[in-house]
Design an enzyme around this catalytic site. Structure first.
Site, PDB file in Angstrom:
ATOM      1  N   GLU A  89      15.853  15.504  11.514  1.00 56.58           N
ATOM      2  CA  GLU A  89      16.744  14.334  11.493  1.00 56.58           C
ATOM      3  C   GLU A  89      17.305  14.170  10.088  1.00 56.58           C
ATOM      4  O   GLU A  89      16.569  14.330   9.098  1.00 56.58           O
ATOM      5  CB  GLU A  89      15.934  13.106  11.924  1.00 56.58           C
ATOM      6  CG  GLU A  89      16.660  12.143  12.813  1.00 56.58           C
ATOM      7  CD  GLU A  89      17.079  12.728  14.167  1.00 56.58           C
ATOM      8  OE1 GLU A  89      18.212  13.224  14.284  1.00 56.58           O
ATOM      9  OE2 GLU A  89      16.266  12.674  15.099  1.00 56.58           O
ATOM     10  N   GLY A 132      24.276   2.568  22.093  1.00 60.56           N
ATOM     11  CA  GLY A 132      23.379   2.391  20.948  1.00 60.56           C
ATOM     12  C   GLY A 132      22.013   3.037  21.108  1.00 60.56           C
ATOM     13  O   GLY A 132      21.092   2.742  20.363  1.00 60.56           O
ATOM     14  N   GLY A 190      21.248   6.094  20.641  1.00 60.96           N
ATOM     15  CA  GLY A 190      21.029   7.220  19.735  1.00 60.96           C
ATOM     16  C   GLY A 190      21.043   8.549  20.467  1.00 60.96           C
ATOM     17  O   GLY A 190      20.446   9.526  20.028  1.00 60.96           O
ATOM     18  N   SER A 229      26.587   9.146  22.504  1.00 61.87           N
ATOM     19  CA  SER A 229      27.710   8.998  23.431  1.00 61.87           C
ATOM     20  C   SER A 229      29.022   9.222  22.685  1.00 61.87           C
ATOM     21  O   SER A 229      30.014   9.646  23.270  1.00 61.87           O
ATOM     22  CB  SER A 229      27.703   7.621  24.078  1.00 61.87           C
ATOM     23  OG  SER A 229      27.591   6.633  23.091  1.00 61.87           O
ATOM     24  N   SER A 230      29.030   8.978  21.366  1.00 69.82           N
ATOM     25  CA  SER A 230      30.280   9.154  20.626  1.00 69.82           C
ATOM     26  C   SER A 230      30.702  10.627  20.583  1.00 69.82           C
ATOM     27  O   SER A 230      31.855  10.948  20.850  1.00 69.82           O
ATOM     28  CB  SER A 230      30.180   8.566  19.220  1.00 69.82           C
ATOM     29  OG  SER A 230      28.951   8.847  18.648  1.00 69.82           O
ATOM     30  N   GLU A 289      35.382  11.507  13.815  1.00 64.30           N
ATOM     31  CA  GLU A 289      34.336  10.531  13.505  1.00 64.30           C
ATOM     32  C   GLU A 289      34.403  10.125  12.024  1.00 64.30           C
ATOM     33  O   GLU A 289      34.261   8.961  11.676  1.00 64.30           O
ATOM     34  CB  GLU A 289      32.978  11.142  13.858  1.00 64.30           C
ATOM     35  CG  GLU A 289      31.822  10.212  13.705  1.00 64.30           C
ATOM     36  CD  GLU A 289      31.090   9.947  15.020  1.00 64.30           C
ATOM     37  OE1 GLU A 289      31.446  10.521  16.071  1.00 64.30           O
ATOM     38  OE2 GLU A 289      30.156   9.143  14.972  1.00 64.30           O
ATOM     39  N   ASP A 315      25.440  16.504  16.569  1.00 62.98           N
ATOM     40  CA  ASP A 315      25.725  15.875  17.866  1.00 62.98           C
ATOM     41  C   ASP A 315      26.838  16.600  18.601  1.00 62.98           C
ATOM     42  O   ASP A 315      26.737  16.885  19.798  1.00 62.98           O
ATOM     43  CB  ASP A 315      26.132  14.410  17.665  1.00 62.98           C
ATOM     44  CG  ASP A 315      25.070  13.613  16.920  1.00 62.98           C
ATOM     45  OD1 ASP A 315      23.955  14.143  16.750  1.00 62.98           O
ATOM     46  OD2 ASP A 315      25.362  12.479  16.518  1.00 62.98           O
ATOM     47  N   TYR A 345      24.047   4.819   6.940  1.00 59.67           N
ATOM     48  CA  TYR A 345      24.139   6.264   7.176  1.00 59.67           C
ATOM     49  C   TYR A 345      24.964   6.924   6.071  1.00 59.67           C
ATOM     50  O   TYR A 345      24.528   7.885   5.436  1.00 59.67           O
ATOM     51  CB  TYR A 345      24.801   6.519   8.545  1.00 59.67           C
ATOM     52  CG  TYR A 345      24.864   7.975   8.923  1.00 59.67           C
ATOM     53  CD1 TYR A 345      23.856   8.556   9.683  1.00 59.67           C
ATOM     54  CD2 TYR A 345      25.911   8.789   8.498  1.00 59.67           C
ATOM     55  CE1 TYR A 345      23.903   9.900  10.023  1.00 59.67           C
ATOM     56  CE2 TYR A 345      25.965  10.134   8.828  1.00 59.67           C
ATOM     57  CZ  TYR A 345      24.960  10.679   9.600  1.00 59.67           C
ATOM     58  OH  TYR A 345      24.995  12.007   9.931  1.00 59.67           O
TER      59      TYR A 345
HETATM   60  C1  GLA Z   1      23.640  10.832  13.773  1.00 55.07           C
HETATM   61  C2  GLA Z   1      24.708  11.788  13.249  1.00 55.07           C
HETATM   62  C3  GLA Z   1      24.184  13.223  13.179  1.00 55.07           C
HETATM   63  C4  GLA Z   1      22.853  13.293  12.445  1.00 55.07           C
HETATM   64  C5  GLA Z   1      21.892  12.232  12.963  1.00 55.07           C
HETATM   65  C6  GLA Z   1      20.634  12.155  12.135  1.00 55.07           C
HETATM   66  O1  GLA Z   1      23.353  11.114  15.099  1.00 55.07           O
HETATM   67  O2  GLA Z   1      25.851  11.755  14.057  1.00 55.07           O
HETATM   68  O3  GLA Z   1      25.144  14.051  12.569  1.00 55.07           O
HETATM   69  O4  GLA Z   1      23.030  13.188  11.072  1.00 55.07           O
HETATM   70  O5  GLA Z   1      22.472  10.941  12.992  1.00 55.07           O
HETATM   71  O6  GLA Z   1      19.931  13.334  12.244  1.00 55.07           O
END
Ligand code: GLA
Length: 382
Positions: free
Chosen positions: A35, A123, A125, A128-129, A161, A173, A223
């Site tokens: 992560e 939301g 995680g 969906s985006s 994004e 993602d 972030y």
């Molecule tokens: C979000 C971001 C990813 C990644 C994760 C954390 O999902 O879109 O690119 O950085 O957080 O691992």
């Protein structure tokens, strides 16, 4: 993928626009481990899932384009030559951003109509985006014969994004959503953008998600802040990205970074190694080892990288008390969303019941659990 959703999206499209659409399914993702390593050129371990976005898309001859987000019951009409980002947080930025990034590559997109609906909880995680961005770019590529490769498409989704949504995300993602492989997770090197697929069959164990059903605000700016902190430390070390650093390299600049940023960089270096170790553990069928790496990952995300929250920590602590859960951690960007748990199949129901009650008692709200299937990436539905 849900047959009902496909039917609904198709029906709405035909009613609204009186033409036959192309149908696309674009999945969300889970991430086993790795992560906040993707934007540090490191390794991640995601997989596409059976939940995602279903979109219906076709050319428009009305001189304008229309996008309909069925979940939100929201329609937006727009012209392709005057695109600019909408208010922060608006869903249309995902669509506009993709179109604008295609145009930036000197590819010509004509007017189009799109209707979409998802079954990824907002939301959670599960990205969906990225699923939405990928469905749009994939659809437009088909419709207007843009001849984009999948690699180009995910880069367009990612740029959308960054420039329209305002989150400087990594590539995990979009990659997982586009390149997902049924029953497999992808051990992805985010520098080379090459992945090794791993068959995921944990015999008596399975992956289960528990959604906190919270999404704390400020997660986007937090972030971006973390990404800049990592880039700052890399610069200081004279390297391209933290992927190139070892703990002893970091030691050398300890006096030049704040203790908080030191911990963040240390986390990234350690998490990247954990991701490599996790791949080994899966190769060796060593689920105990995989589970403890997952627990370590959460420790780091919570205490060093500081992207967890009380609800996520609570769920992980509940998991730790149960010997049938080999590992649990927060998944995705953080500040809410789901935990991913490696749990004995036989124990899943009992644990779910117990944890749901404890969560309700503690936070006076409900958590939700999902058993997921690993599926193919973005594709046309015939
Ligand atoms: C979000 C971001 C990813 C990644 C994760 C954390 O999902 O879109 O690119 O950085 O957080 O691992």
């Amino acid at each position: 993928m849900s047959a009902l959703l496909i039917k609904e999206v198709k029906k709405t499209f035909i009613e609204k626009f009186k033409s036959q659409p192309i149908l696309i399914f674009s999945p969300g993702r889970i991430n086993i481990i790795g992560e906040h390593t993707d934007y540090n050129d490191g390794f991640v371990f995601p997989a596409a899932i059976d939940k995602g976005i279903t979109a219906a898309i076709q050319k428009s001859s009305s001189g304008k384009s229309t996008a309909i987000a069925l979940d939100l019951d929201s329609t937006i009409e727009f012209e392709l030559d005057t695109l600019k980002p909408s208010k922060r947080g608006s869903w249309e930025n995902y669509v506009f951003g993709v179109v604008a990034e295609i145009q930036n590559r000197n590819k010509v997109v004509g007017d189009f109509n799109i209707v979409f609906k998802g079954n990824i909880p907002e939301g959670a995680g599960m990205s969906s985006s990225a699923a939405l961005e990928n469905s749009v770019v994939f659809g437009l590529n088909e419709l207007f014969e843009l001849e984009l490769t999948k690699e180009e498409m995910i880069s367009i989704s990612q740029k959308a994004e960054h420039n329209y949504v305002g989150v400087n995300c990594g590539i995990m993602d979009q990659y997982a959503s586009m390149f997902g492989k049924k029953n497999h997770a992808l051990h992805l090197d985010c520098r080379t953008i090459e992945a090794k697929p791993y068959k995921i069959d944990f015999k008596g164990y399975q992956l289960m998600l528990i959604n906190t059903n919270v999404k704390h605000s400020l997660s986007d700016s937090a972030y971006n802040d973390r990404r800049s902190a990592c880039e700052g430390v890399s610069k200081l070390l004279g390297i391209k990205a933290l992927r190139d650093a070892s703990e002893s390299d970091l030691e050398k600049v300890i006096d030049k970074v704040t203790p908080a940023n030191y911990q963040k960089a240390l986390f990234v270096i350690q998490e990247n190694l954990r991701t490599l170790k996790a791949a080994k553990a899966i190769e060796n069928n060593d689920l105990e080892r995989l589970g403890s790496l997952i627990y370590e990952s959460h420790q780091g995300l919570s205490n060093q990288y500081k992207v967890s929250c009380d609800e996520l920590d609570f769920l992980v602590n509940q998991a730790k008390k149960n010997k049938h859960v080999l590992g649990a951690r927060m998944m995705g960007g953080g500040f809410g969303g789901c935990t991913i748990n490696l749990i004995a199949k036989s124990e899943a129901k009992v644990f779910t019941k117990k944890v749901s009650k404890a969560y309700k008692d503690k936070f006076n709200k409900s958590c939700s659990t999902y058993f997921i299937k690993l599926e193919e990436g973005t594709h046309i539905v015939r």
